[in-house]
Design a protein around this motif. Structure first.
Motif, short mmCIF file in Angstrom:
data_model
loop_
_atom_site.label_atom_id
_atom_site.label_comp_id
_atom_site.label_asym_id
_atom_site.label_seq_id
_atom_site.Cartn_x
_atom_site.Cartn_y
_atom_site.Cartn_z
N PHE A 3 -4.06 5.90 12.51
CA PHE A 3 -3.19 5.13 11.46
C PHE A 3 -3.91 3.85 11.06
N PHE A 4 -3.08 2.75 12.02
CA PHE A 4 -3.51 2.05 12.24
C PHE A 4 -4.33 0.86 12.09
N CYS A 5 -5.75 1.34 12.24
CA CYS A 5 -7.11 0.75 11.41
C CYS A 5 -6.73 0.73 10.15
N PHE A 6 -6.25 1.42 9.71
CA PHE A 6 -6.56 2.23 8.40
C PHE A 6 -5.03 1.44 7.31
N LEU A 7 -4.10 1.24 8.34
CA LEU A 7 -3.72 0.10 7.70
C LEU A 7 -3.68 -1.38 8.12
N LEU A 8 -4.64 -1.02 8.92
CA LEU A 8 -5.07 -2.65 8.36
C LEU A 8 -5.99 -3.03 7.64
N ILE A 9 -6.71 -2.45 6.87
CA ILE A 9 -8.10 -2.28 6.49
C ILE A 9 -7.50 -2.48 4.68
N LEU A 10 -6.13 -1.14 4.74
CA LEU A 10 -5.72 -1.53 3.34
C LEU A 10 -4.98 -3.33 3.50
N ALA A 11 -4.19 -3.64 4.52
CA ALA A 11 -3.80 -4.90 4.47
C ALA A 11 -4.67 -5.23 3.96
N THR A 12 -5.89 -5.52 4.11
CA THR A 12 -6.79 -7.07 4.22
C THR A 12 -6.94 -6.92 2.56
N PHE A 13 -7.51 -5.45 2.43
CA PHE A 13 -7.58 -5.22 1.25
C PHE A 13 -6.39 -5.82 -0.14
N TRP A 14 -5.87 -5.28 0.63
CA TRP A 14 -4.59 -5.85 -0.64
C TRP A 14 -4.35 -7.74 -0.42
N PHE A 15 -4.53 -8.16 0.64
CA PHE A 15 -4.34 -9.63 0.29
C PHE A 15 -5.97 -10.09 -0.06
N SER A 16 -6.57 -9.82 0.20
CA SER A 16 -8.04 -10.59 -0.90
C SER A 16 -7.65 -10.37 -1.63
N ASN A 17 -7.21 -9.09 -2.69
CA ASN A 17 -7.09 -8.73 -3.59
C ASN A 17 -6.04 -9.95 -4.47
N ARG A 18 -4.83 -9.88 -4.12
CA ARG A 18 -3.45 -10.66 -4.21
C ARG A 18 -4.53 -12.23 -4.66
N GLN A 19 -5.35 -12.89 -3.50
CA GLN A 19 -5.32 -13.69 -3.56
C GLN A 19 -6.65 -13.98 -4.87
N LYS A 20 -7.47 -13.05 -5.10
CA LYS A 20 -8.45 -13.20 -6.13
C LYS A 20 -7.33 -13.09 -7.56
N LYS A 21 -6.37 -12.80 -7.87
CA LYS A 21 -5.73 -12.46 -8.84
C LYS A 21 -4.93 -14.02 -9.03
N ALA A 22 -4.59 -14.53 -7.98
CA ALA A 22 -3.62 -15.90 -7.95
C ALA A 22 -4.43 -16.55 -9.11
N PRO A 23 -3.50 -17.36 -10.50
CA PRO A 23 -3.61 -18.20 -10.68
C PRO A 23 -4.63 -19.72 -10.28
N VAL A 24 -4.89 -20.02 -10.63
CA VAL A 24 -5.42 -21.38 -10.04
C VAL A 24 -5.50 -22.78 -10.40
N MET A 25 -4.43 -23.55 -9.80
CA MET A 25 -4.15 -24.72 -10.52
C MET A 25 -4.66 -26.09 -10.23
N ARG A 26 -5.39 -25.91 -11.86
CA ARG A 26 -6.55 -27.17 -11.59
C ARG A 26 -5.31 -28.83 -12.21
#
Length: 142
Positions: free
Chosen positions: A113-136
């Motif tokens: 269960f904790f491994c699943f939560l860790l994978i889910l959290a990693t996936f969620w944070f990596s997708n969040r960073q991809k969608k964040a607007p880049v300031m130039r």
């Protein structure tokens, strides 16, 4: 020739409680003239050859549950016979693996269960960073 009937010292019934793995001595002390011949049986099955004498021990080493039951010593001479019954009760030893298995399964499931939560959290944070607007900075002004 004068003699006396066989008798067994200590009564005709004894209860013996033990645990699996223990050693048990069933002692049959006889009296009579001439010395009685003694035989041991368990639930009407012979356990030993007849022996002459006054004290006989039936030894059980590393007792198991299937050793439980009624053991009988029979003392006999030309003037009579006597019996003593030993009721052997064998308590099983607790099986520690029986209590460990559910605990180990529970710990394994908790780890999954904790491994699943860790994978889910990693996936969620990596997708969040991809969608964040880049300031130039605008380098064309000047």
């Amino acid at each position: 020739m004068h003699g006396s009937s066989s008798r067994i010292v200590g009564g005709d019934l004894a209860s013996v409680m033990t645990r699996e793995g223990d050693k048990v001595s069933l002692i049959c002390q006889t009296d009579g003239k001439p010395d009685p011949t003694l035989t041991w049986t368990k639930e009407n099955r012979n356990l030993s050859n007849p022996k002459q004498g006054r004290k006989h021990t039936h030894l059980l080493t590393l007792v198991r549950e299937e050793d439980a039951g009624e053991y009988r010593c029979r003392a006999e001479n030309p003037h009579g016979s006597a019996n003593k019954t030993f009721r052997l009760v064998v308590q099983s030893t607790p099986n520690h693996m029986g209590t460990m298995v559910p605990l180990l399964v529970g710990l394994f499931l908790l780890k999954v269960f904790f491994c699943f939560l860790l994978i889910l959290a990693t996936f969620w944070f990596s997708n969040r960073q991809k969608k964040a607007p880049v300031m130039r900075e605008d380098t064309t002004r000047g």
